[in-house]
Each structure stands twice: as C-alpha cells, then as structure tokens.
Design an enzyme around this catalytic site. Structure first.
Site, PDB file in Angstrom:
ATOM      1  N   TYR A 231       1.914  -3.877 -10.297  1.00  0.00           N
ATOM      2  CA  TYR A 231       2.340  -3.587  -8.909  1.00  0.00           C
ATOM      3  C   TYR A 231       3.790  -4.046  -8.735  1.00  0.00           C
ATOM      4  O   TYR A 231       4.623  -3.319  -8.187  1.00  0.00           O
ATOM      5  CB  TYR A 231       1.414  -4.315  -7.931  1.00  0.00           C
ATOM      6  CG  TYR A 231       1.896  -4.310  -6.502  1.00  0.00           C
ATOM      7  CD1 TYR A 231       1.673  -3.210  -5.676  1.00  0.00           C
ATOM      8  CD2 TYR A 231       2.578  -5.411  -5.954  1.00  0.00           C
ATOM      9  CE1 TYR A 231       2.113  -3.208  -4.348  1.00  0.00           C
ATOM     10  CE2 TYR A 231       3.021  -5.417  -4.645  1.00  0.00           C
ATOM     11  CZ  TYR A 231       2.782  -4.310  -3.844  1.00  0.00           C
ATOM     12  OH  TYR A 231       3.226  -4.306  -2.545  1.00  0.00           O
TER      13      TYR A 231
ATOM     14  N   LYS B  64       7.257  -1.874  -7.631  1.00  0.00           N
ATOM     15  CA  LYS B  64       8.148  -2.169  -6.508  1.00  0.00           C
ATOM     16  C   LYS B  64       9.580  -2.426  -6.986  1.00  0.00           C
ATOM     17  O   LYS B  64      10.537  -2.194  -6.253  1.00  0.00           O
ATOM     18  CB  LYS B  64       7.588  -3.337  -5.688  1.00  0.00           C
ATOM     19  CG  LYS B  64       6.273  -2.999  -4.974  1.00  0.00           C
ATOM     20  CD  LYS B  64       6.428  -1.832  -3.995  1.00  0.00           C
ATOM     21  CE  LYS B  64       5.176  -1.512  -3.221  1.00  0.00           C
ATOM     22  NZ  LYS B  64       5.339  -0.402  -2.272  1.00  0.00           N
TER      23      LYS B  64
HETATM   24  P1  NAD Z   1      -2.500  -0.972   3.617  1.00  0.00           P
HETATM   25  O1  NAD Z   1      -3.356  -0.960   2.402  1.00  0.00           O
HETATM   26  O2  NAD Z   1      -3.001  -1.641   4.823  1.00  0.00           O
HETATM   27  O3  NAD Z   1      -2.117   0.529   3.996  1.00  0.00           O
HETATM   28  C1  NAD Z   1      -1.658   1.399   3.008  1.00  0.00           C
HETATM   29  C2  NAD Z   1      -1.585   2.793   3.549  1.00  0.00           C
HETATM   30  O4  NAD Z   1      -1.200   3.645   2.465  1.00  0.00           O
HETATM   31  C3  NAD Z   1      -2.915   3.331   4.067  1.00  0.00           C
HETATM   32  O5  NAD Z   1      -2.687   4.109   5.221  1.00  0.00           O
HETATM   33  C4  NAD Z   1      -3.414   4.229   2.935  1.00  0.00           C
HETATM   34  O6  NAD Z   1      -4.221   5.292   3.381  1.00  0.00           O
HETATM   35  C5  NAD Z   1      -2.093   4.753   2.404  1.00  0.00           C
HETATM   36  N1  NAD Z   1      -2.192   5.245   1.032  1.00  0.00           N
HETATM   37  C6  NAD Z   1      -2.517   4.580  -0.093  1.00  0.00           C
HETATM   38  N2  NAD Z   1      -2.535   5.418  -1.136  1.00  0.00           N
HETATM   39  C7  NAD Z   1      -2.206   6.641  -0.661  1.00  0.00           C
HETATM   40  C8  NAD Z   1      -2.071   7.923  -1.239  1.00  0.00           C
HETATM   41  N3  NAD Z   1      -2.278   8.132  -2.544  1.00  0.00           N
HETATM   42  N4  NAD Z   1      -1.712   8.950  -0.444  1.00  0.00           N
HETATM   43  C9  NAD Z   1      -1.506   8.771   0.881  1.00  0.00           C
HETATM   44  N5  NAD Z   1      -1.623   7.582   1.483  1.00  0.00           N
HETATM   45  C10 NAD Z   1      -1.973   6.533   0.726  1.00  0.00           C
HETATM   46  O7  NAD Z   1      -1.095  -1.566   3.141  1.00  0.00           O
HETATM   47  P2  NAD Z   1       0.069  -2.332   3.957  1.00  0.00           P
HETATM   48  O8  NAD Z   1      -0.154  -3.776   3.789  1.00  0.00           O
HETATM   49  O9  NAD Z   1       0.212  -1.755   5.301  1.00  0.00           O
HETATM   50  O10 NAD Z   1       1.331  -1.964   3.037  1.00  0.00           O
HETATM   51  C11 NAD Z   1       2.237  -0.914   3.327  1.00  0.00           C
HETATM   52  C12 NAD Z   1       3.339  -0.915   2.285  1.00  0.00           C
HETATM   53  O11 NAD Z   1       4.008  -2.182   2.275  1.00  0.00           O
HETATM   54  C13 NAD Z   1       2.819  -0.700   0.859  1.00  0.00           C
HETATM   55  O12 NAD Z   1       3.713   0.099   0.126  1.00  0.00           O
HETATM   56  C14 NAD Z   1       2.795  -2.104   0.290  1.00  0.00           C
HETATM   57  O13 NAD Z   1       2.890  -2.131  -1.115  1.00  0.00           O
HETATM   58  C15 NAD Z   1       3.988  -2.727   0.969  1.00  0.00           C
HETATM   59  N6  NAD Z   1       3.889  -4.186   1.028  1.00  0.00           N
HETATM   60  C16 NAD Z   1       2.928  -4.795   1.781  1.00  0.00           C
HETATM   61  C17 NAD Z   1       2.856  -6.187   1.802  1.00  0.00           C
HETATM   62  C18 NAD Z   1       1.838  -6.923   2.629  1.00  0.00           C
HETATM   63  O14 NAD Z   1       1.863  -8.171   2.622  1.00  0.00           O
HETATM   64  N7  NAD Z   1       0.937  -6.257   3.339  1.00  0.00           N
HETATM   65  C19 NAD Z   1       3.746  -6.942   1.042  1.00  0.00           C
HETATM   66  C20 NAD Z   1       4.707  -6.288   0.285  1.00  0.00           C
HETATM   67  C21 NAD Z   1       4.774  -4.897   0.285  1.00  0.00           C
END
Ligand code: NAD
Length: 248
Positions: free
Chosen positions: A156, A160
């Site tokens: 992962y 990123k």
């Molecule tokens: P989450 O899992 O709550 O939501 C992810 C969203 O992406 C969902 O709506 C899901 O349906 C969608 N998704 C996943 N795979 C998909 C696909 N193949 N096609 C279409 N949609 C798809 O995640 P989050 O915590 O809201 O994270 C959002 C972004 O921020 C991500 O890219 C994640 O890597 C990044 N991020 C999050 C955190 C954190 O602490 N939550 C930290 C660093 C980075």
C-alpha cells in the site's frame, strides 16, 4: 475569505463514504455540483440520500476506478448532466493490511490497479474534460505511509509513493493547460478503512501523533476546499499533510 465553488462541478472517486463522502458534502455545501462513484450500489444510494438531504445536487454511479471503460462512462454521464467537469478528485483506494511479501501476485496487481492505475486513468479523463473548461484542478489521495517504512502495509505504501510521484509530474505536465495538480497526505483519519487497525493498535498508532487523536473526515475536506478554490491559484505540484503532527 469566502470560498465558493458556485458553477463548479466536482468528481470524487470513492465518494460514497469516509473522506470522499465528506469532500462531497463540504464541496457541495460550498456551491459545487457533485458526482461520486464507488463499488457498492447500496453505499452509492446511501451517499446520494445523505447529500440530497443537505440540498446538494449529486450524480452517483457505480464505476470501478481500475476499469477505464467504466470510468470514462461515468465521466461522460457527469458531463451530460452538468455540462462539464472542473475538479477531479482521485480519492478511491484500498488498504490491505498484509506484509508485502505475504501477498499473492494477483493481490499485488489488484492493489496497484485500484490505487495507482486509477490515478493514471482518472487523470487522463480529467485532463480531457478540464481542458474543455479551459482549466481546473486534479487532487490525488496520497498517504503518510508513502514516506515511512511499513511492516503491515508495505505494498500500500508503495502505491501511495507512486501517487506522490505522479502528482508532481502531472503538475508539470498539465500546468500549460491551466490545470493544477495537488495531493493530500492524511495521517490517521477515522474512517472504515483503518477501523480494524485502530481497534487493534490504538495506542501504538495514536501515541506518536502530536495531537494524540485521529483526524475527522471534515478535517481533510476543508483544507481541500481551499486547495480546489481560486484562493489557491498559485499552488500546484504539492501536498497538504493532514496528520495532527505525525511523529513529533
Ligand atoms: P474508505 O475505505 O472509507 O473509502 C474508500 C472509498 O473508495 C469507498 O467509497 C470505496 O467504495 C471506494 N473504492 C475502493 N475501491 C474502489 C474501486 N475499485 N472503484 C471505485 N471505488 C472504490 O477510505 P478513506 O479512509 O475514506 O480513504 C480515502 C483515500 O484516502 C484512500 O485513497 C486512502 O488510501 C487515503 N488515505 C486514507 C487514510 C485514512 O487514515 N483514512 C490515510 C491515508 C490515506
């Protein structure tokens, strides 16, 4: 400063929950028309209901971000409904908690398809649509994971890092088209994505944070509202770190 996205159209991939849904709400409340896509029909319908209840105009569609045809189809529908696209947020991502070399090749490829190929496809589509509006903004979800070693999610972290690098290069590539390209680096945000991890290792994850708490999704969405707005017109090729002061 009164930020308005009136007359703007924002696409948010993975806008059905978590950070993406919060961006949809905050951008919508500040005047933008919203389009979201996700994997699950029920999550999409739930998100549409929530956004419409707040008076936000929204188009929601099932589209897998790693599937070029589906994403093009989604973008075309957005263009048909709203007449164009101004802001494209490559937010969708997955976070498999598994050591890098314990992954199968198939899982590795799926992860890179969803987290990296999606940004390539999304940015290609966004370029075409945003150029028709004489410019716009692309914002990519990077992560704190990309700049430090990770035992629990090394692959992962690598995805990123790719997004980090792509954001920098795309900013240079698209500046002549009046398209700014930016990224966000969330630390630990309270969403479904890291719910299990937080339940299991709360102290180890939270203790190194200067602010000693996870962030909220709104705390990600509001800084992005600024970055997407005209007030950030001279900012491109860079990232906003939203981490509560990680590892201070
Ligand atoms: P989450 O899992 O709550 O939501 C992810 C969203 O992406 C969902 O709506 C899901 O349906 C969608 N998704 C996943 N795979 C998909 C696909 N193949 N096609 C279409 N949609 C798809 O995640 P989050 O915590 O809201 O994270 C959002 C972004 O921020 C991500 O890219 C994640 O890597 C990044 N991020 C999050 C955190 C954190 O602490 N939550 C930290 C660093 C980075």
């Amino acid at each position: 400063m009164n930020i308005s996205l009136e007359d703007k159209v924002t696409v948010i991939t993975g806008g059905t929950r978590g950070i993406g849904l919060s961006i949809a709400k905050v951008f919508g409340e500040n005047g933008s028309k919203i389009a979201i896509c996700g994997r699950s029909e029920s999550n999409i319908n739930h998100a549409i209901k929530e956004l419409e209840a707040d008076g936000i105009e929204v188009l929601g569609m099932k589209a897998d971000v790693s599937n070029e045809k589906e994403l093009i189809n989604f973008a075309d529908e957005v263009e048909k409904k709203y007449g164009g696209i101004d802001i494209w947020i490559n937010n969708a991502g997955i976070y498999p908690l598994v050591k890098m070399l314990d992954m199968s090749l198939q899982d590795w490829e799926q992860l890179f398809d969803i987290n990296v190929k999606s940004v390539f496809i999304g940015s290609k589509i966004a370029k075409e649509k945003l150029m028709k509006r004489k410019g716009g903004v692309i914002i990519n979800a990077a992560s704190f994971a990309s700049i430090m070693p990770s035992v629990t999610a090394g692959a992962y972290a690598a995805t990123k890092s790719a997004v980090y690098s792509m954001t920098k290069s795309l900013a240079a590539e698209l500046a002549p088209h009046n398209i700014r390209v930016l990224g966000y680096i969330p630390g630990v945000i309270d969403t479904e994505m890291n719910k299990k991890l937080l339940e299991k290792n709360n102290k180890a994850i939270i203790d190194p944070l200067a602010m000693k708490r996870a962030g909220t999704v709104e705390e990600v969405a509001y800084p992005l509202l600024f970055l997407a707005s005209e007030y950030a017109s001279y900012i491109t090729g860079t990232f906003i770190e939203i981490s509560g002061g990680k590892f201070c």
